[in-house]
Motif scaffolding. Structure first.
Motif, PDB file in Angstrom:
ATOM      1  N   GLU A 129       0.636  -1.278  -0.088  1.00  0.00           N
ATOM      2  CA  GLU A 129      -0.155   0.107   0.060  1.00  0.00           C
ATOM      3  C   GLU A 129       0.826   1.266   0.093  1.00  0.00           C
ATOM      4  OE1 GLU A 129      -2.585  -0.377   3.342  1.00  0.00           O
ATOM      5  OE2 GLU A 129      -3.708  -1.898   2.542  1.00  0.00           O
ATOM      6  N   ALA A 136       5.284  -2.009  -5.537  1.00  0.00           N
ATOM      7  CA  ALA A 136       3.878  -2.648  -5.279  1.00  0.00           C
ATOM      8  C   ALA A 136       3.628  -3.763  -5.917  1.00  0.00           C
ATOM      9  CB  ALA A 136       2.770  -1.607  -5.616  1.00  0.00           C
ATOM     10  N   LEU A 140       2.782  -7.399  -4.421  1.00  0.00           N
ATOM     11  CA  LEU A 140       1.779  -8.055  -4.645  1.00  0.00           C
ATOM     12  C   LEU A 140       1.678  -9.363  -5.353  1.00  0.00           C
ATOM     13  CD1 LEU A 140      -0.250  -4.895  -5.459  1.00  0.00           C
ATOM     14  CD2 LEU A 140      -0.821  -6.483  -3.472  1.00  0.00           C
ATOM     15  N   ALA A 176      -6.529  -8.172  -4.470  1.00  0.00           N
ATOM     16  CA  ALA A 176      -5.006  -8.107  -4.481  1.00  0.00           C
ATOM     17  C   ALA A 176      -4.463  -7.982  -5.972  1.00  0.00           C
ATOM     18  CB  ALA A 176      -4.201  -9.065  -3.719  1.00  0.00           C
ATOM     19  N   GLU A 178      -6.473  -6.977  -8.395  1.00  0.00           N
ATOM     20  CA  GLU A 178      -6.764  -5.731  -9.002  1.00  0.00           C
ATOM     21  C   GLU A 178      -5.704  -4.729  -8.895  1.00  0.00           C
ATOM     22  OE1 GLU A 178     -11.487  -5.851  -8.566  1.00  0.00           O
ATOM     23  OE2 GLU A 178     -10.390  -5.315  -7.011  1.00  0.00           O
ATOM     24  N   SER A 179      -5.095  -4.855  -7.602  1.00  0.00           N
ATOM     25  CA  SER A 179      -4.153  -3.757  -7.355  1.00  0.00           C
ATOM     26  C   SER A 179      -2.704  -4.287  -8.124  1.00  0.00           C
ATOM     27  CB  SER A 179      -3.944  -3.880  -5.552  1.00  0.00           C
ATOM     28  OG  SER A 179      -4.822  -3.567  -5.101  1.00  0.00           O
ATOM     29  N   TRP A 180      -2.528  -5.588  -8.254  1.00  0.00           N
ATOM     30  CA  TRP A 180      -1.188  -5.865  -8.707  1.00  0.00           C
ATOM     31  C   TRP A 180      -1.392  -5.729 -10.310  1.00  0.00           C
ATOM     32  CZ3 TRP A 180      -1.055  -9.838 -12.844  1.00  0.00           C
ATOM     33  CH2 TRP A 180       0.157 -10.010 -13.216  1.00  0.00           C
ATOM     34  N   GLU A 182      -3.127  -3.138 -11.769  1.00  0.00           N
ATOM     35  CA  GLU A 182      -3.028  -1.747 -12.042  1.00  0.00           C
ATOM     36  C   GLU A 182      -1.499  -1.284 -11.728  1.00  0.00           C
ATOM     37  OE1 GLU A 182      -7.658  -0.735  -9.956  1.00  0.00           O
ATOM     38  OE2 GLU A 182      -5.631  -0.539  -9.013  1.00  0.00           O
ATOM     39  N   ALA A 183      -0.698  -1.944 -10.947  1.00  0.00           N
ATOM     40  CA  ALA A 183       0.586  -1.423 -10.781  1.00  0.00           C
ATOM     41  C   ALA A 183       1.276  -1.957 -12.143  1.00  0.00           C
ATOM     42  CB  ALA A 183       1.149  -2.184  -9.490  1.00  0.00           C
ATOM     43  N   ARG A 209     -14.113  -2.329 -10.726  1.00  0.00           N
ATOM     44  CA  ARG A 209     -12.452  -1.991 -10.548  1.00  0.00           C
ATOM     45  C   ARG A 209     -11.927  -3.096 -11.653  1.00  0.00           C
ATOM     46  NH1 ARG A 209      -8.580  -2.636  -5.601  1.00  0.00           N
ATOM     47  NH2 ARG A 209      -6.575  -1.977  -6.573  1.00  0.00           N
TER      48      ARG A 209
END
Length: 631
Positions: A129, A136, A140, A176, A178-180, A182-183, A209
């Motif tokens: 985060e 990130a 992730l 998780a 989704e965050s990966w 996006e990164a 998302r």
């Protein structure tokens, strides 16, 4: 003394527990035999709450969700003893403290982060985060590599409690991922994430998302037509399943793809290369949080969005010129009114609409209450001062200056809990770009032109869904009939259903059937509808105190003299002690005040069936009905 839930330090040859996939325990690379299904259910429940006490009741519910045997507690002890012997043969200890022990709160299974994949996963996600995209993505990626399949495996999900836990873990995995993704997209890795996002979207078609990331990945991989098709499919799915439109952020993503802008910030407010920003860089968004469990009122939400999302120009004149149900909000001076009794969900509906209309009102969305905390009407000067402060003015504007500002800006203003027409008349636009969404208990019949939408009670299915989200599906499944009695006793009021759910979530020991019995007792029902500082009685009292004295007296007589359920004009006249001609005027005045409801279509006075919302009826009967009406 160390805490009972303190984590032991990892040591050579330590156990390795895994729940992010089939349940397993390894020692020195060797699988340990975990015993029969019920013993594995106990272990999975303890690992899901590692380093925290798990009560015997919770373990019993996980293993025997329906009818636990009389020997359930003893059986739990046997399973725990077997697990102790398996993990720590001989002394049963690891390090300075036992691996699995009993405290006053229940059984505690302690594990270090490098001993339990779930703890390691959470730690890596937290560490990612706020990190730069490259760091990130690495953190992730390590977190996602811990997953070996569906959490807890298939057999353990026979237990409803473990099935719910598995679903929570699965959603953490999706977040998780989704965050990966996006990164990775920030780093230009669109081709690497396209197929994984496709698979997840197929399993979670309504997760916005995911859709947005998939659109961005397809566009970044040079597959613009597919990216546009993703948006179109999502828009149709939302309209078909929920009667909604994509959010402003999703619409902005679509426009960025349509414009061929594949930069990381595209669709999030960044200006096109070499151009000016299409919208202000920091619009004023001063709204209450959107309810994550907003339930029901789909048609009313659709109508509000329909009226407010039209462009600045008024709809063309002539037959069918409005083009939408009720016409554009511009046809009514840019004003929409949501009316309904206290607790009907007006404010939640207005706030939900405002959050969904981000793209339509890029210069700002704000919400101002026209009553103070005690329910009293605020003076116009105080409301204007707050509006001025929230729109960046150094001094309160005059009503004329406020209306002029509103006409020039694409903003949406929620004026919440309007007490009467004169409290808001000077604040309404006379055309232009701004829109105003009012909420009020009454109809505000003295305002025109205004689009009026009545917020009805929740239907039974939506009310049960809201209650289920608050108390948990297991309790509702165990006694659905009691759940139905609870929501019916709440009269379809979202506030009352929510308060009931919050109260039951705290009073875990109270069976739904017992709480339903309390709510069906007219003498004590309103006393039960209190959770912390949220009180249904207090909300009703604010509305009642705002009534003129004669209207309160009339409402009390109707509540006492018409029984439960709908009533006709003859019954109303008898209850009020007057002739039918006078009764019509009284009842219609109470409709305007939000104390009585009437059908949506045209019906003659002698054929119409009026009704009084159930909780208002209970409150009015408690207040008393005074002396007869004089004719």
């Amino acid at each position: 003394m160390p805490s009972p839930s303190a984590q032991p330090a990892a040591s050579p040859g330590a156990l390795r527990f895994t729940v992010l996939g089939p349940l397993a325990v390894h020692r020195d690379g060797r699988d340990l035999p975990l015993g029969p299904l019920k013993q594995r259910m106990v272990l999975a429940t303890l690992l899901a709450a590692a380093n925290a006490p798990v009560s015997v009741d919770a373990l019993t519910e996980a293993v025997w969700p329906d009818e636990p045997p009389r020997t359930a507690r003893k059986n739990i002890q046997v399973y725990v003893s077997a697990l102790r012997a398996l993990f720590c043969p001989g002394e049963g200890d690891t390090g300075d403290r036992p691996r699995l022990t009993h405290t006053c709160g229940g059984y505690v299974l302690r594990a270090a982060e490098d001993e339990l994949d779930l703890l390691e996963f959470r730690s890596l996600v937290r560490a990612a985060e706020g990190r730069p995209p490259r760091e990130a993505a690495q953190l992730l990626g390590r977190a996602l590599d811990l997953w070996r399949g569906a959490p807890l495996g298939d057999d353990l999900r026979q237990s409803p409690a473990l099935a719910e836990e598995a679903e929570r873990l699965r959603l953490r995995h999706v977040a998780a991922y989704e965050s990966w993704a996006e990164a990775e997209l920030e780093l230009g890795g669109a081709p690497a994430v396209v197929e994984g996002l496709r698979d997840l979207v197929e399993r979670h078609p309504l997760r916005e998302r995911l859709r947005s990331a998939w659109m961005r990945a397809l566009s970044g991989a040079g597959r613009q037509p597919e990216a546009l098709a993703v948006y179109d499919d999502y828009r149709q799915l939302l309209a078909r399943e929920l009667g909604l439109e994509p959010s402003g952020a999703m619409t902005a993503r679509y426009r960025a793809v349509l414009a061929g802008d594949t930069r990381p910030g595209a669709g999030a407010g960044a200006p096109p290369s070499g151009g000016r920003p299409a919208v202000p860089p920091a619009p004023a968004v001063l709204l209450p949080p959107d309810l994550v469990d907003f339930t029901g009122h789909g048609q009313e939400l659709h109508d509000v969005l329909d009226l407010l999302e039209d462009g600045d120009a008024p709809a063309p004149a002539g037959p069918g010129g409005a083009g939408r149900r009720g016409g554009a909000a511009g046809d009514a001076g840019g004003v929409v009114l949501l009316s309904g009794p206290a607790g009907s969900g007006k404010t939640a509906l207005a706030v939900r609409a405002a959050h969904l209309l981000a793209a339509r009102f890029p210069e700002g969305r704000l919400c101002v209450s026209l009553r103070d905390a005690d329910g009293a009407a605020r003076p116009l000067s105080a409301v204007l001062a707050e509006l001025g402060e929230r729109t960046g003015r150094t001094a309160p504007p005059s009503p004329e200056a406020w209306r002029e500002w509103l006409a020039r800006h694409r903003v949406l203003v929620i004026l919440d809990d309007v007490p009467e027409e004169r409290a808001v008349r000077a604040l309404l636009p006379c055309g232009g770009r701004g829109r105003v969404l009012l909420t009020a208990r009454g109809q505000l019949g003295g305002l025109a032109p205004v689009h009026r939408i009545t917020v009805p009670p929740l239907d039974t299915a939506d009310a049960v869904q809201l209650l289920t989200g608050l108390v948990g599906p297991r309790r509702v499944r165990a006694d659905r009939e009691a759940a139905l009695r609870i929501v019916r006793a709440c009269g379809g009021s979202p506030l009352a259903v929510r308060v009931s759910g919050m109260r039951l979530a705290v009073l875990r020991h109270v069976p739904l059937r017992e709480f339903a019995d309390r709510l069906t007792d007219p003498a004590g029902a309103l006393d039960e509808l209190t959770a912390g500082d949220v009180s249904v009685r207090q909300r009703l009292a604010h509305g009642w105190e705002a009534l003129p004295e004669d209207r309160g007296r009339d409402a009390g007589r109707l509540a006492a003299g018409t029984g439960d359920g709908p009533f006709g004009l003859t019954e109303a006249a008898e209850a009020l002690g007057c002739d039918e001609r006078h009764a019509v005027r009284v009842v219609e005045a109470l409709i305007d005040a939000g104390m009585v409801t009437s059908p949506g279509g045209e019906v003659t006075a002698h054929a119409v069936q009026y009704d009084m919302p159930h909780l208002i009826r209970l409150y009015a009967r408690g207040v008393g009905h005074g002396t007869p009406v004089l004719t």
